[in-house]
Design a protein around this motif. Structure first.
Motif, PDB file in Angstrom:
ATOM      1  N   GLY A 125     -13.568  81.288   5.291  1.00 46.52           N
ATOM      2  CA  GLY A 125     -12.649  82.396   5.099  1.00 46.52           C
ATOM      3  C   GLY A 125     -11.187  81.992   5.149  1.00 46.52           C
ATOM      4  O   GLY A 125     -10.309  82.848   5.098  1.00 46.52           O
ATOM      5  N   LYS A 126     -10.902  80.682   5.223  1.00 42.62           N
ATOM      6  CA  LYS A 126      -9.519  80.223   5.219  1.00 42.62           C
ATOM      7  C   LYS A 126      -8.936  80.305   3.814  1.00 42.62           C
ATOM      8  O   LYS A 126      -9.555  79.894   2.842  1.00 42.62           O
ATOM      9  CB  LYS A 126      -9.424  78.778   5.707  1.00 42.62           C
ATOM     10  N   LEU A 127      -7.727  80.838   3.733  1.00 44.02           N
ATOM     11  CA  LEU A 127      -7.010  80.862   2.470  1.00 44.02           C
ATOM     12  C   LEU A 127      -6.563  79.442   2.132  1.00 44.02           C
ATOM     13  O   LEU A 127      -5.887  78.788   2.921  1.00 44.02           O
ATOM     14  CB  LEU A 127      -5.801  81.790   2.574  1.00 44.02           C
ATOM     15  N   VAL A 128      -6.946  78.940   0.939  1.00 46.36           N
ATOM     16  CA  VAL A 128      -6.578  77.577   0.563  1.00 46.36           C
ATOM     17  C   VAL A 128      -5.636  77.540  -0.635  1.00 46.36           C
ATOM     18  O   VAL A 128      -4.950  76.542  -0.855  1.00 46.36           O
ATOM     19  CB  VAL A 128      -7.827  76.713   0.275  1.00 46.36           C
ATOM     20  N   LYS A 129      -5.579  78.615  -1.439  1.00 48.25           N
ATOM     21  CA  LYS A 129      -4.675  78.608  -2.584  1.00 48.25           C
ATOM     22  C   LYS A 129      -4.429  80.029  -3.059  1.00 48.25           C
ATOM     23  O   LYS A 129      -5.344  80.854  -3.096  1.00 48.25           O
ATOM     24  CB  LYS A 129      -5.250  77.763  -3.730  1.00 48.25           C
ATOM     25  N   THR A 159     -10.271  88.467   3.895  1.00 47.91           N
ATOM     26  CA  THR A 159     -11.341  87.665   3.299  1.00 47.91           C
ATOM     27  C   THR A 159     -12.715  88.304   3.390  1.00 47.91           C
ATOM     28  O   THR A 159     -13.673  87.776   2.838  1.00 47.91           O
ATOM     29  CB  THR A 159     -11.423  86.290   3.981  1.00 47.91           C
ATOM     30  N   ASP A 160     -12.820  89.433   4.087  1.00 49.24           N
ATOM     31  CA  ASP A 160     -14.108  90.087   4.328  1.00 49.24           C
ATOM     32  C   ASP A 160     -15.060  89.215   5.147  1.00 49.24           C
ATOM     33  O   ASP A 160     -16.277  89.336   5.032  1.00 49.24           O
ATOM     34  CB  ASP A 160     -14.803  90.484   3.020  1.00 49.24           C
ATOM     35  N   ILE A 161     -14.497  88.352   5.985  1.00 50.85           N
ATOM     36  CA  ILE A 161     -15.336  87.515   6.846  1.00 50.85           C
ATOM     37  C   ILE A 161     -15.426  88.145   8.232  1.00 50.85           C
ATOM     38  O   ILE A 161     -14.413  88.492   8.835  1.00 50.85           O
ATOM     39  CB  ILE A 161     -14.775  86.085   6.971  1.00 50.85           C
ATOM     40  N   GLU A 203     -11.855  86.801  17.377  1.00 51.48           N
ATOM     41  CA  GLU A 203     -10.698  87.407  16.724  1.00 51.48           C
ATOM     42  C   GLU A 203     -10.084  86.387  15.771  1.00 51.48           C
ATOM     43  O   GLU A 203      -9.950  85.200  16.104  1.00 51.48           O
ATOM     44  CB  GLU A 203      -9.651  87.818  17.773  1.00 51.48           C
ATOM     45  N   PHE A 204      -9.722  86.829  14.548  1.00 51.30           N
ATOM     46  CA  PHE A 204      -9.092  85.914  13.609  1.00 51.30           C
ATOM     47  C   PHE A 204      -7.619  85.741  13.946  1.00 51.30           C
ATOM     48  O   PHE A 204      -6.915  86.711  14.242  1.00 51.30           O
ATOM     49  CB  PHE A 204      -9.239  86.416  12.172  1.00 51.30           C
ATOM     50  N   ASP A 205      -7.159  84.512  13.898  1.00 54.25           N
ATOM     51  CA  ASP A 205      -5.770  84.152  14.186  1.00 54.25           C
ATOM     52  C   ASP A 205      -5.081  83.799  12.870  1.00 54.25           C
ATOM     53  O   ASP A 205      -5.227  82.680  12.362  1.00 54.25           O
ATOM     54  CB  ASP A 205      -5.765  82.952  15.142  1.00 54.25           C
ATOM     55  N   PRO A 206      -4.323  84.737  12.282  1.00 57.25           N
ATOM     56  CA  PRO A 206      -3.683  84.467  10.990  1.00 57.25           C
ATOM     57  C   PRO A 206      -2.522  83.495  11.090  1.00 57.25           C
ATOM     58  O   PRO A 206      -2.129  82.899  10.081  1.00 57.25           O
ATOM     59  CB  PRO A 206      -3.206  85.851  10.541  1.00 57.25           C
ATOM     60  N   VAL A 207      -1.953  83.317  12.263  1.00 57.31           N
ATOM     61  CA  VAL A 207      -0.829  82.396  12.430  1.00 57.31           C
ATOM     62  C   VAL A 207      -1.285  80.958  12.214  1.00 57.31           C
ATOM     63  O   VAL A 207      -0.616  80.158  11.553  1.00 57.31           O
ATOM     64  CB  VAL A 207      -0.195  82.563  13.822  1.00 57.31           C
ATOM     65  N   ASN A 208      -2.463  80.627  12.771  1.00 56.17           N
ATOM     66  CA  ASN A 208      -2.977  79.262  12.693  1.00 56.17           C
ATOM     67  C   ASN A 208      -4.207  79.137  11.799  1.00 56.17           C
ATOM     68  O   ASN A 208      -4.819  78.069  11.731  1.00 56.17           O
ATOM     69  CB  ASN A 208      -3.315  78.754  14.100  1.00 56.17           C
ATOM     70  N   ASN A 209      -4.579  80.242  11.117  1.00 52.75           N
ATOM     71  CA  ASN A 209      -5.692  80.230  10.173  1.00 52.75           C
ATOM     72  C   ASN A 209      -6.974  79.715  10.831  1.00 52.75           C
ATOM     73  O   ASN A 209      -7.635  78.793  10.339  1.00 52.75           O
ATOM     74  CB  ASN A 209      -5.346  79.384   8.955  1.00 52.75           C
ATOM     75  N   GLN A 210      -7.342  80.336  11.949  1.00 53.59           N
ATOM     76  CA  GLN A 210      -8.529  79.939  12.689  1.00 53.59           C
ATOM     77  C   GLN A 210      -9.099  81.152  13.406  1.00 53.59           C
ATOM     78  O   GLN A 210      -8.502  82.225  13.431  1.00 53.59           O
ATOM     79  CB  GLN A 210      -8.175  78.855  13.713  1.00 53.59           C
ATOM     80  N   TRP A 211     -10.280  80.991  13.965  1.00 57.33           N
ATOM     81  CA  TRP A 211     -10.897  82.037  14.775  1.00 57.33           C
ATOM     82  C   TRP A 211     -10.761  81.662  16.241  1.00 57.33           C
ATOM     83  O   TRP A 211     -10.876  80.481  16.610  1.00 57.33           O
ATOM     84  CB  TRP A 211     -12.373  82.191  14.413  1.00 57.33           C
ATOM     85  N   LEU A 212     -10.516  82.654  17.090  1.00 55.01           N
ATOM     86  CA  LEU A 212     -10.423  82.439  18.527  1.00 55.01           C
ATOM     87  C   LEU A 212     -11.561  83.180  19.209  1.00 55.01           C
ATOM     88  O   LEU A 212     -11.873  84.320  18.842  1.00 55.01           O
ATOM     89  CB  LEU A 212      -9.068  82.923  19.050  1.00 55.01           C
ATOM     90  N   VAL A 213     -12.166  82.533  20.181  1.00 51.24           N
ATOM     91  CA  VAL A 213     -13.378  83.054  20.806  1.00 51.24           C
ATOM     92  C   VAL A 213     -13.228  83.078  22.318  1.00 51.24           C
ATOM     93  O   VAL A 213     -12.872  82.057  22.935  1.00 51.24           O
ATOM     94  CB  VAL A 213     -14.610  82.203  20.420  1.00 51.24           C
ATOM     95  N   ALA A 214     -13.473  84.251  22.920  1.00 47.06           N
ATOM     96  CA  ALA A 214     -13.524  84.353  24.377  1.00 47.06           C
ATOM     97  C   ALA A 214     -14.828  83.723  24.848  1.00 47.06           C
ATOM     98  O   ALA A 214     -15.906  84.171  24.482  1.00 47.06           O
ATOM     99  CB  ALA A 214     -13.457  85.816  24.804  1.00 47.06           C
TER     100      ALA A 214
END
Length: 354
Positions: free
Chosen positions: A305-309, A242-244, A28-39
């Motif tokens: 897929g991280k937003l950088v600018k 980001t379509d990722i 699942e993508f975590d938009p708060v911390n700009n990372q992916w989280l994996v179970a």
């Protein structure tokens, strides 16, 4: 049914660092911390999409993950847990008596989670408006199959879920009546996950054959959208900005740029979207033409897929627009510029920074 075969470039593999994937089941993508989280069984792993892994606090998840607001919800050995995304603390621990095997998880974007019981063939709704005192309801007592991944489809006021086993199905739950109907019976075996994109298309992951299949909004057209190099793709996740797509596969997680699937040549020509010159230098620019005034998002992402600018985020007039890339201040590497328009067009160009 019309079937179209396309292939997508798999551009990022998460290699094992101090932490490692042993049973990656849901992403699942975590938009708060700009990372992916994996179970990942006993622990939740945070993945930056570039092979750098770390533990997400002391959080654990065995199956479905869902971000709702500032909270990560997780299926953890037949409990539903909640974790604050800001500090990674556990904020909810819900036990639903009598469940057999909780698996897929989704949310309505407001206050409700939905979770499938794989073995019992049930679906529960969970009200988390008061996260300190969540309540649950048995929404569907008999799904008529083995429910796995589940997706909230607010446009049609329904849940979509996929089933395990041969001739696996995509089914729907009408949230007005709680009635279950079959959308499509596939030739696939063991469908695990389901997500949607911003254009109303659906993607499902199957174990036999090992692949991701894309369906249009009424499931009348399908496309094979990944190479056959997958191995038991599980509960997929998707970042619509980001379509990722993140695809967990037990001992690894890969990330796929779905924008490479789109036939954007016509749209690119329509908007005359170009980058000159590339690799980027002090005189480089992005240029595009609008036939009508539109709200435009012009952003740059890295390969994870991280937003950088953010280059543009505003309504602009019909004209040809030139955006300088002279002051990007980005590290060397490959990036993607994404032009998204109010009309739903999404165009991507690769940027190379030396």
């Amino acid at each position: 049914m019309k079937s179209i075969i396309k292939f997508v470039f798999l551009f990022s593999v998460s290699f094992l660092m101090a932490q490692s994937y042993q049973s990656a089941e849901s992403v699942e993508f975590d938009p708060v911390n700009n990372q992916w989280l994996v179970a990942n069984g006993s622990r939740i792993i945070a993945d930056d999409g570039e092979g750098n892994l770390s533990y997400f606090g002391a959080g654990n998840a065995s199956h479905g993950l869902e971000v709702l607001g500032n909270t990560l919800f997780a299926v953890a050995s037949n409990r539903i847990k909640g974790y604050d995304l800001s500090n990674e603390d556990e904020v909810m621990n819900l036990i639903i008596p009598g469940v057999s095997f909780l698996n897929g998880l989704t949310n309505d974007g407001a206050n409700t989670l939905f979770v499938t019981d794989f073995s019992a063939g049930k679906i529960y709704s969970i009200d988390v408006s008061d996260i300190s005192n969540p309540t649950y309801t048995e929404l569907v007592s008999n799904t008529g199959g083995t429910p796995n991944g589940v997706l909230y489809d607010g446009t049609n006021n329904r849940l979509l879920f996929v089933t395990w086993g041969g001739s696996a199905q995509v089914k729907a739950v009408d949230l007005g009546t709680n009635l279950v109907t079959t959308i499509i019976t596939t030739s696939l075996t063991n469908i695990d996950g389901i997500v949607d994109d911003s254009l109303g298309n659906y993607y499902i992951s199957s174990w036999s054959p090992d692949r991701i299949t894309k369906y249009n909004n009424d499931f009348s057209i399908s496309e094979i959208v990944t190479t056959p190099s997958l191995n038991n793709p599980a509960d997929i996740g998707y970042n619509q900005d980001t379509d990722i797509m993140g695809i967990p596969m037990g001992s690894s997680v890969i990330f796929v740029d779905l924008s490479l699937l789109s036939n954007s040549d016509y749209n690119a020509n329509t908007y005359e979207y170009l980058v000159s010159s590339n690799p980027i230098n002090e005189s480089s620019y992005i240029q595009f033409t609008l036939q009508d005034a539109e709200f435009i998002y012009l952003r740059i992402y890295d390969t994870s897929g991280k937003l950088v600018k953010i280059l543009m985020n505003e309504e602009i007039q019909a004209s040809t627009h030139k955006i300088s890339l002279a002051d990007l201040q980005l590290s060397s590497g490959v990036y993607f510029s994404r032009l998204t328009t109010q009309k739903g067009t999404s165009l991507t160009k690769k940027l190379i920074v030396n």
